[in-house]
Design a protein around this motif. Structure first.
Motif, short mmCIF file in Angstrom:
data_model
loop_
_atom_site.label_atom_id
_atom_site.label_comp_id
_atom_site.label_asym_id
_atom_site.label_seq_id
_atom_site.Cartn_x
_atom_site.Cartn_y
_atom_site.Cartn_z
N ASP A 152 0.83 -1.20 0.00
CA ASP A 152 0.00 0.00 0.00
C ASP A 152 0.87 1.26 0.00
O ASP A 152 0.63 2.20 -0.75
N ARG A 153 1.91 1.22 0.84
CA ARG A 153 2.82 2.37 0.92
C ARG A 153 3.53 2.58 -0.43
O ARG A 153 3.64 3.69 -0.91
N ASP A 154 4.00 1.48 -1.03
CA ASP A 154 4.70 1.57 -2.32
C ASP A 154 3.77 2.09 -3.41
O ASP A 154 4.16 2.90 -4.25
N ALA A 155 2.51 1.60 -3.36
CA ALA A 155 1.54 2.04 -4.37
C ALA A 155 1.27 3.53 -4.21
O ALA A 155 1.22 4.28 -5.20
N LYS A 156 1.15 3.96 -2.96
CA LYS A 156 0.89 5.39 -2.70
C LYS A 156 2.07 6.23 -3.17
O LYS A 156 1.90 7.30 -3.74
N GLU A 157 3.27 5.72 -2.91
CA GLU A 157 4.45 6.47 -3.33
C GLU A 157 4.49 6.61 -4.85
O GLU A 157 4.73 7.69 -5.38
N ASP A 183 5.29 11.24 -9.18
CA ASP A 183 5.41 12.18 -10.30
C ASP A 183 4.87 13.54 -9.93
O ASP A 183 5.48 14.57 -10.22
N ARG A 184 3.70 13.52 -9.30
CA ARG A 184 3.05 14.78 -8.92
C ARG A 184 3.90 15.52 -7.87
O ARG A 184 4.04 16.74 -7.93
N LEU A 185 4.48 14.75 -6.96
CA LEU A 185 5.35 15.36 -5.94
C LEU A 185 6.55 16.05 -6.59
O LEU A 185 6.86 17.19 -6.27
N ASN A 186 7.17 15.34 -7.53
CA ASN A 186 8.32 15.92 -8.23
C ASN A 186 7.93 17.18 -8.99
O ASN A 186 8.64 18.18 -8.97
#
Ligand SMILES: [Zn+2]
Length: 275
Positions: free
Chosen positions: A144-149, A154-157
């Motif tokens: 779940d954490r990996d999927a969220k990341e 992309d949006r974070l970057n």
């Protein structure tokens, strides 16, 4: 573009960044918690495993001792039956009595150890199954954490780059104030101007709801960097009517004392912030 407008854009990017990060942070916190619980269970399981092994070894040794005593007792009984003198008979009988006592003690110990071993093994099995359940939860939390990341990466970057670009153009002093406010007040670092009574030219801070002095409104509408005199947030307005009315109305240069006096059109007796 005014500093306030620049800050407002930055503020909006920051809010999105905080939102994205908080989703990821939440997933990371949950994962961390599950991992800790899993590790704690593993420690307990390994301690129980060692204890069970020790108990089993003690049990085997006592069982062997009981067998040895049993063999010895049987052999003494044979000797007793074939004893030739009463002295010999009595000596064997005494030894037999001692051995029987020893055997009975060992057998009591075996029973107690069997109970203890069963209990410990029961705990071990139960904790082992809890551990494997927890391992599955850890696995799911990790996924779940990996999927969220992956979802927000992309949006974070994109937003981080956008933020850096916007920040470059903002004067350092305004930036410092802004960042300190965000640190302390989060999403309330900037606030819009709330219309209380448009005709009476009455406005309040959208964050703390305190009435704004005329000078503050004039300053905001002229695009100057303005902070709420009460809660210190950075004020802005996107209401073009406020800007229009401010341009239509001559900007008071001297602070008119009546702006501080209680106004009749101040519903709920809102406190007027002092300039
Ligand atoms: Zn305020």
């Amino acid at each position: 573009m005014s500093v306030t407008k620049q800050l407002l854009e930055l503020f909006s990017v920051d809010k999105q960044l905080r939102g994205l990060r908080s989703r990821l942070d939440q997933a990371e916190r949950f994962l961390g918690l599950q991992k800790t619980q899993h590790n704690e269970l593993e420690v307990q399981v390994s301690a129980l495993k060692a204890e069970t092994k020790k108990l089993r070894a003690a049990l085997h040794s006592d069982e062997a001792e009981a067998t040895r005593l049993e063999t010895k007792i049987a052999s003494l009984r044979d000797s007793m039956n074939s004893s030739k003198t009463s002295k010999e008979y009595n000596a064997i009988s005494t030894e037999l009595g001692t051995l029987k006592d020893q055997k009975s003690q060992v057998e009591d110990r075996v029973i107690a150890q069997l109970t203890k071993t069963d209990e410990t093994e029961g705990k071990y099995k139960s904790l082992t199954s809890q551990t494997s359940e927890r391992a599955k939860i850890v696995e799911r939390a990790q996924a779940d954490r990996d999927a969220k990341e992956a979802e927000v990466k992309d949006r974070l970057n994109e937003l981080t780059a956008q933020r850096a670009e916007l920040a470059k153009a903002i004067p350092a002093d305004a930036m410092k104030i802004f960042e300190e406010l965000v640190r302390v007040r989060g999403d309330e670092a900037m606030s819009h101007v709330e219309v209380v009574d448009r005709r009476a030219y009455e406005y309040s801070c959208g964050s703390c709801m305190m009435t704004l002095p005329v000078e503050s409104v004039a300053s905001i509408t002229s695009g100057k960097f303005t902070r709420c005199v009460s809660c210190h947030c950075i004020l802005y307005t996107e209401d073009t009517d406020i800007v229009k009315s401010a341009t239509a109305k001559p900007t008071p240069t001297k602070p008119p004392s009546k702006s501080k006096s209680p106004s009749k059109s101040n519903p709920g007796g809102k406190q007027t912030a002092k300039a």
